[in-house]
Design a protein around this motif. Structure first.
Motif, mmCIF file in Angstrom:
data_model
loop_
_atom_site.group_PDB
_atom_site.id
_atom_site.type_symbol
_atom_site.label_atom_id
_atom_site.label_comp_id
_atom_site.label_asym_id
_atom_site.label_seq_id
_atom_site.Cartn_x
_atom_site.Cartn_y
_atom_site.Cartn_z
ATOM 1 N N TYR A 156 11.934 -15.733 -22.808
ATOM 2 C CA TYR A 156 11.491 -17.013 -23.351
ATOM 3 C C TYR A 156 10.194 -16.931 -24.156
ATOM 4 C CZ TYR A 156 15.070 -19.195 -20.459
ATOM 5 O OH TYR A 156 16.268 -19.562 -19.904
ATOM 6 N N TYR B 35 13.610 -24.346 -25.593
ATOM 7 C CA TYR B 35 14.619 -24.362 -24.543
ATOM 8 C C TYR B 35 14.532 -25.692 -23.800
ATOM 9 C CZ TYR B 35 10.568 -22.885 -21.744
ATOM 10 O OH TYR B 35 9.328 -22.794 -21.160
ATOM 11 N N SER C 42 19.224 -21.618 -22.047
ATOM 12 C CA SER C 42 18.841 -20.504 -22.899
ATOM 13 C C SER C 42 18.036 -20.992 -24.087
ATOM 14 C CB SER C 42 20.080 -19.750 -23.382
ATOM 15 O OG SER C 42 20.802 -19.225 -22.302
#
Length: 223
Positions: free
Chosen positions: A94, A167, A219
């Motif tokens: 991330y 996200y 995701s």
């Protein structure tokens, strides 16, 4: 959640591309947040010894214009967990700013009084945030500061000079407990940089204790 209004100039260097600062009553905020991960699953699978652990983070609030829709999200200045593998996965997948430190968590309930405290060891000292709440939990009020702090459902992180990772974080509307005491003992300057050092001498403007829930983190995509 211990919340501090700050000058926007302190946050602008950290705002990801294509997002802008989000404010409440005209002020940008940072929040020192402690919470528990419980029954964690990665793509439906439990990872042994990584299903229950605390986290403490310092975050601020942004928004992103996606067509005709405003998406309200958070940017993390730093996230602290006790598990190195968790930090590595979050940073790798991330683009976040996790570090792994020794941590401990305390929770106690007596009649209608709740106490909770998070502690983390950094540069030869314990830092901490602790709360005392009394009374039952209450629904969020429309337009309240509690709603603003808790209802940012997107995460944003810089992915380069002109790109940002986005996200979604989905959870039901939380309820909060009335907080009667909040104590923060944190070396903000050493943990988060000189721009935030003065927070160590300030009391939080507000503090919330929220009832947790199931949370889904989706995701990332690049914007």
């Amino acid at each position: 959640m211990a919340n501090y209004p700050v000058e926007q100039d302190k946050l602008l260097p950290f705002v990801p591309p294509r997002t802008e600062l989000d404010t409440w009553a005209g002020d940008p905020y940072v929040s020192l947040v402690g919470f528990q991960f419980r029954e964690v699953r990665v793509r439906g699978r439990r990872i042994p010894f990584h299903t229950h652990f605390p986290e403490v983070n310092l975050r601020f609030y942004v928004r992103y214009r996606d067509g005709s829709q405003w998406k309200r999200g958070v940017v993390f200045l730093r996230e602290i967990v006790p598990l190195r593998a968790v930090a590595w996965v979050a940073n790798t997948l991330y683009g976040e700013r996790y570090i792994s430190l020794p941590m401990r968590y305390v929770e106690a309930a007596d009649a209608n009084v709740l106490r909770t405290a998070y502690h983390w060891w950094y540069k030869n000292r314990w830092n901490s945030i602790s709360l005392k709440a009394e009374g039952g939990r209450m629904p969020l009020r429309e337009g309240s500061q509690e709603e603003f702090i808790t209802e940012h459902f997107w995460g944003y992180a810089k992915a380069g000079a002109d790109r940002t990772n986005e996200y979604q974080v989905a959870h039901p509307r939380w309820e909060v407990y009335p907080v009667t005491e909040c104590l923060v003992d944190c070396d903000f300057g050493r943990l988060y940089g000189p721009a935030f050092a003065e927070l160590g001498a300030r009391k939080p403007q507000s503090a919330f204790l929220a009832e947790g829930s199931a949370v889904t983190v989706y995701s990332k995509q690049s914007i």
